[in-house]
Design an enzyme around this catalytic site. Sequence first.
Site, PDB file in Angstrom:
ATOM      1  N   TYR A  59     109.256  83.662 -12.439  1.00  0.00           N
ATOM      2  CA  TYR A  59     110.465  84.525 -12.816  1.00  0.00           C
ATOM      3  C   TYR A  59     110.225  85.756 -13.174  1.00  0.00           C
ATOM      4  O   TYR A  59     111.197  86.597 -13.368  1.00  0.00           O
ATOM      5  CB  TYR A  59     111.059  83.765 -14.081  1.00  0.00           C
ATOM      6  N   ASP A  68     114.805  70.277 -18.208  1.00  0.00           N
ATOM      7  CA  ASP A  68     116.210  69.870 -18.053  1.00  0.00           C
ATOM      8  C   ASP A  68     116.216  68.227 -17.638  1.00  0.00           C
ATOM      9  O   ASP A  68     117.242  67.606 -18.050  1.00  0.00           O
ATOM     10  CB  ASP A  68     117.088  70.549 -16.917  1.00  0.00           C
ATOM     11  N   LYS A 118     100.499  72.233  -9.782  1.00  0.00           N
ATOM     12  CA  LYS A 118     100.282  72.089  -8.499  1.00  0.00           C
ATOM     13  C   LYS A 118      98.992  72.577  -7.768  1.00  0.00           C
ATOM     14  O   LYS A 118      99.006  73.210  -7.024  1.00  0.00           O
ATOM     15  CB  LYS A 118     101.641  72.634  -7.613  1.00  0.00           C
ATOM     16  N   ASP A 121     111.040  74.758 -16.615  1.00  0.00           N
ATOM     17  CA  ASP A 121     112.594  75.123 -16.398  1.00  0.00           C
ATOM     18  C   ASP A 121     113.272  73.774 -15.963  1.00  0.00           C
ATOM     19  O   ASP A 121     114.048  73.132 -16.533  1.00  0.00           O
ATOM     20  CB  ASP A 121     112.776  76.141 -15.614  1.00  0.00           C
ATOM     21  N   ASP A 144     105.156  67.047  -8.456  1.00  0.00           N
ATOM     22  CA  ASP A 144     106.146  66.265  -7.823  1.00  0.00           C
ATOM     23  C   ASP A 144     106.129  64.868  -8.624  1.00  0.00           C
ATOM     24  O   ASP A 144     106.881  64.256  -8.817  1.00  0.00           O
ATOM     25  CB  ASP A 144     105.640  66.354  -6.361  1.00  0.00           C
TER      26      ASP A 144
END
Length: 366
Positions: free
Chosen positions: A146, A255, A195, A251, A227
């Site tokens: 980001y 959620d 990852k 992020d 994942d």
Amino acid sequence: MNLKITCIPGDGIGPEIVTEAKKVLDKVCKVYSHNISYKDILMGGCSIDAYGVPLTDEAIADAKAADAVLMGSIGGNTSTSPWYKLEPSLRPEAGLLKLRKSLNLFANLRPAYLYPELKDACPLKEATSDKGFDMLIMRELTGGLYFGDRSTVLDNGEMVATDTLVYRESEIRRIAVRAFDVARKRRKSVISVDKANVLDSSRLWRKVVEEVAKDYPDVTLEHMLVDNCAMQLVKDPAQFDVVLTENMFGDILSDEASMITGSIGMLSSASLNDTSFGLYEPSHGSAPDIAGKNIANPIATVLSAAMMLRYSFNLDKEADSIESAVRQVLKEGYRTVDILPKGQESNFKLVSCSEMGDLLADRISA
Ligand code: NAD
């Protein structure tokens, strides 16, 4: 202890829920003999209306001068409010981004806890929700994808967009230290999510986290690919204590974790820098649809105040007293309308925002 708090009531339901959090904090300070003082500042839409900007330099100075900041929520209806006709840097959310940046808040903590009394709201299988879960997502907030360089260019007749994911060792180390410190206050387990089978940034992440772990022999460390983590969160959320991860993964996963609790009005959060300073706020927004009706659920803000006591002031007993007051009030059957189970209304006692604050303050004891 003296606690100097800057409050940002903000917009929508913000002022209502911050009032209730102050009520509970005042009771805690009375019971445990602390001195608490508050200074309110404007941020978001209310600051735009008063000063033409979502956050003034004076308000930033007031936030910096405090030991911690307690916030309600900012923003209005994004389709109808005139605040969203302004250019992006003048909209309510720009105030929050500016504040986070000015305070160098790089660590975002979002607990996801399933209250046994609210487990019917959990969208997972009954066998999973019966086991319950109590995790905390620790997300890096100021680096990664980001914040990297980005561009969109025309190349060979087609558009090409690039985003860069950069992490420095020092950025990984400081959030990892935070995660292990927090794990020591909980069940002493960190699962670091990356990852590393694909990304260089994740391989560096893993290496630095392992180095930091050596200073915390009492805390267990596991690594998990992102994942797999997304699957495990819905399959077996009880396995997680502290989940440490980089900005974008955090992020998305935070959620997902909040969704499986099923109760948006219950979710607190904290954003910390490398001092004891922090910004504490509910995970939900300003709920303009119910603002001014005294029906909002103040519990997420009250629990954010508990996080403030725990992480900025090291007042664990006081924080525990707030968390057990919440459990007690739920056990006694009190519900704001958002957590009132449909079809079973007569089994519960419906209360307003201010009544919930009164009940919580009343249940605080040493
Ligand atoms: P929202 O979280 O405000 O509301 C979503 C739904 O949940 C609404 O139906 C609302 O009534 C309900 N809800 C939320 N909090 C509740 C509570 N405490 N008690 C009872 N019900 C509650 O999300 P939204 O409607 O998408 O956003 C509204 C505004 O909030 C927007 O301007 C958005 O940008 C802003 N926002 C601010 C923050 C922040 O200040 N950090 C975070 C998210 C959204």
